[in-house]
Design a protein around this motif. Structure first.
Motif, short mmCIF file in Angstrom:
data_model
loop_
_atom_site.label_atom_id
_atom_site.label_comp_id
_atom_site.label_asym_id
_atom_site.label_seq_id
_atom_site.Cartn_x
_atom_site.Cartn_y
_atom_site.Cartn_z
N HIS A 11 0.83 -1.21 0.00
CA HIS A 11 0.00 0.00 0.00
C HIS A 11 0.87 1.26 0.00
O HIS A 11 0.61 2.22 0.71
N LYS A 12 1.94 1.21 -0.79
CA LYS A 12 2.88 2.33 -0.93
C LYS A 12 3.47 2.75 0.41
O LYS A 12 3.79 3.91 0.65
N CYS A 13 3.59 1.77 1.32
CA CYS A 13 4.18 1.97 2.66
C CYS A 13 3.35 2.90 3.53
O CYS A 13 3.85 3.42 4.53
N VAL A 14 2.08 3.10 3.19
CA VAL A 14 1.17 3.90 4.00
C VAL A 14 0.30 2.96 4.82
O VAL A 14 -0.42 2.12 4.27
N GLY A 15 0.38 3.10 6.13
CA GLY A 15 -0.32 2.19 7.01
C GLY A 15 -1.75 2.59 7.27
O GLY A 15 -2.26 3.60 6.77
N THR A 16 -2.42 1.78 8.08
CA THR A 16 -3.81 2.05 8.41
C THR A 16 -3.95 3.28 9.30
O THR A 16 -5.07 3.75 9.51
N ASP A 17 -2.85 3.78 9.84
CA ASP A 17 -2.86 5.03 10.60
C ASP A 17 -2.56 6.24 9.73
O ASP A 17 -2.42 7.36 10.24
N ILE A 25 7.39 -1.50 7.34
CA ILE A 25 7.16 -2.46 6.27
C ILE A 25 8.31 -3.47 6.23
O ILE A 25 8.09 -4.69 6.11
N LEU A 26 9.54 -2.98 6.34
CA LEU A 26 10.70 -3.88 6.31
C LEU A 26 10.72 -4.79 7.53
O LEU A 26 11.16 -5.94 7.44
N ALA A 27 10.24 -4.31 8.67
CA ALA A 27 10.15 -5.17 9.85
C ALA A 27 9.17 -6.32 9.61
O ALA A 27 9.43 -7.47 10.02
N VAL A 28 8.06 -6.05 8.95
CA VAL A 28 7.11 -7.11 8.61
C VAL A 28 7.74 -8.08 7.62
O VAL A 28 7.62 -9.31 7.76
N ILE A 29 8.42 -7.54 6.62
CA ILE A 29 9.10 -8.40 5.63
C ILE A 29 10.09 -9.33 6.32
O ILE A 29 10.14 -10.53 6.03
N ARG A 215 -0.89 -5.32 11.04
CA ARG A 215 -2.21 -4.69 10.91
C ARG A 215 -2.11 -3.17 10.79
O ARG A 215 -3.03 -2.55 10.27
N ARG A 216 -1.01 -2.60 11.25
CA ARG A 216 -0.80 -1.15 11.12
C ARG A 216 -0.03 -0.77 9.87
O ARG A 216 -0.20 0.31 9.31
N ALA A 217 0.88 -1.64 9.42
CA ALA A 217 1.86 -1.25 8.41
C ALA A 217 1.27 -1.06 7.02
O ALA A 217 1.76 -0.25 6.23
N SER A 218 0.21 -1.80 6.66
CA SER A 218 -0.40 -1.75 5.33
C SER A 218 -1.86 -2.13 5.45
O SER A 218 -2.31 -2.62 6.50
N ASP A 219 -2.62 -1.92 4.36
CA ASP A 219 -4.02 -2.34 4.39
C ASP A 219 -4.20 -3.81 4.05
O ASP A 219 -5.31 -4.33 4.12
N HIS A 220 -3.12 -4.50 3.64
CA HIS A 220 -3.12 -5.95 3.43
C HIS A 220 -2.20 -6.61 4.45
O HIS A 220 -1.18 -6.02 4.84
N LEU A 221 -2.53 -7.84 4.83
CA LEU A 221 -1.60 -8.69 5.56
C LEU A 221 -0.83 -9.55 4.56
O LEU A 221 -1.38 -9.91 3.52
N PRO A 222 0.42 -9.88 4.87
CA PRO A 222 1.18 -10.72 3.94
C PRO A 222 0.85 -12.20 4.11
O PRO A 222 0.47 -12.65 5.20
N ILE A 223 1.01 -12.95 3.01
CA ILE A 223 0.86 -14.40 3.04
C ILE A 223 2.21 -15.06 2.84
O ILE A 223 3.15 -14.45 2.33
N TRP A 224 2.30 -16.33 3.26
CA TRP A 224 3.51 -17.12 3.03
C TRP A 224 3.11 -18.56 2.74
O TRP A 224 2.02 -19.02 3.13
N ALA A 225 4.00 -19.26 2.04
CA ALA A 225 3.76 -20.69 1.72
C ALA A 225 5.09 -21.39 1.63
O ALA A 225 6.01 -20.92 0.95
N ASP A 226 5.20 -22.52 2.32
CA ASP A 226 6.38 -23.39 2.21
C ASP A 226 6.09 -24.43 1.14
O ASP A 226 5.17 -25.25 1.30
N VAL A 227 6.87 -24.41 0.06
CA VAL A 227 6.57 -25.27 -1.08
C VAL A 227 7.65 -26.32 -1.25
O VAL A 227 8.84 -26.08 -1.01
N ALA A 228 7.22 -27.51 -1.64
CA ALA A 228 8.12 -28.60 -2.02
C ALA A 228 7.80 -28.95 -3.47
O ALA A 228 6.74 -28.63 -4.00
#
Length: 232
Positions: A11-17, A25-29, A215-228
């Motif tokens: 969200h262009k690094c604009v949080g919900t605040d 953003i980098l901390a979430v990453i 929940r504060r950093a962006s309007d989306h939450l990130p997803i992750w997947a461990d793939v084999a």
């Protein structure tokens, strides 16, 4: 051994605040623990589309490098607002930008990645349009790319699809995975961020990083997947 893939709409690094704060953003990453991360909305929307997430901060604050590919503008970090981060030790063997059909200007990134202990695999990182008619046409283009890949192939990103049954008709033979609700981040219920895998890739674990900071950093939450299925 698995490879952890993730996707995050910044969200262009604009949080919900309402604050523009690339550092959180980098901390979430960093909290995702991923090997490869597809990012959306890394650039500002208007004008020359300058980067909203400074490359120097990525270099200084993370163990990732930005996959060097096409840029929308001279000061952009990404292609149509998208960039892919690869943890150091991983190699990008090929990358190009896909132009996607639709009323809005949209694009996707196609990468061939070789990570430590993994055979090369094709990843399409996408941020699809707001109209389902456009998304169906965009999926037809992406499906063509996935089927033309040599070896394992998958797609990840913000697909902007609210339905679990409609909109993915072009992906016959592929599997669509929704790790969980991601939007809006303050009280998520929409499963807009997903993963698409070819039949020879298995997702061992997947989830949504749902923390107070996310929940504060962006309007989306990130997803992750461990793939084999991408291992030697």
């Amino acid at each position: 051994m698995t490879v952890r893939l993730a996707s995050y709409n910044l969200h262009k690094c604009v949080g919900t605040d309402g604050r523009h704060d690339p550092a959180r953003i980098l901390a979430v990453i960093n909290a995702l623990g991923a090997d490869v991360i597809a990012l959306q909305e890394v650039d500002r929307r208007l004008g020359a589309r300058p980067s909203a997430l400074p490359a120097r901060l990525i270099e200084a604050e993370t163990d990732f490098h930005v996959a060097e590919g096409p840029k929308t503008g001279p000061d952009s970090l990404g292609w149509h607002g998208q960039a892919v981060l690869v943890r150091r030790g991983g190699r990008v063997l090929d990358i190009d930008g896909l132009a996607l059909p639709g009323l809005e200007p949209r694009g996707a990134l196609r990468l061939v990645i070789a990570h430590e202990g993994a055979a090369p695999f094709t990843l399409v990182a996408a941020h699809l349009g707001l109209r389902r008619a456009d998304r169906r046409a965009q999926w037809s283009r992406i499906a063509q790319t996935l089927r033309g890949a040599k070896g394992p192939a998958l797609a990840i990103g913000d697909f902007n699809e609210w339905s679990s049954k409609h909109g993915f008709e072009a992906l016959t033979g592929y599997h669509v995975h929704a790790p969980g609700p991601t939007y809006p981040s303050r009280a998520p219920f929409g499963r807009l961020d997903r993963v698409v895998t070819c039949p020879n890739i298995n997702i061992v674990r997947m989830g949504v990083l749902d923390t107070p900071l996310a929940r504060r950093a962006s309007d989306h939450l990130p997803i992750w997947a461990d793939v084999a299925g991408v291992l030697r």
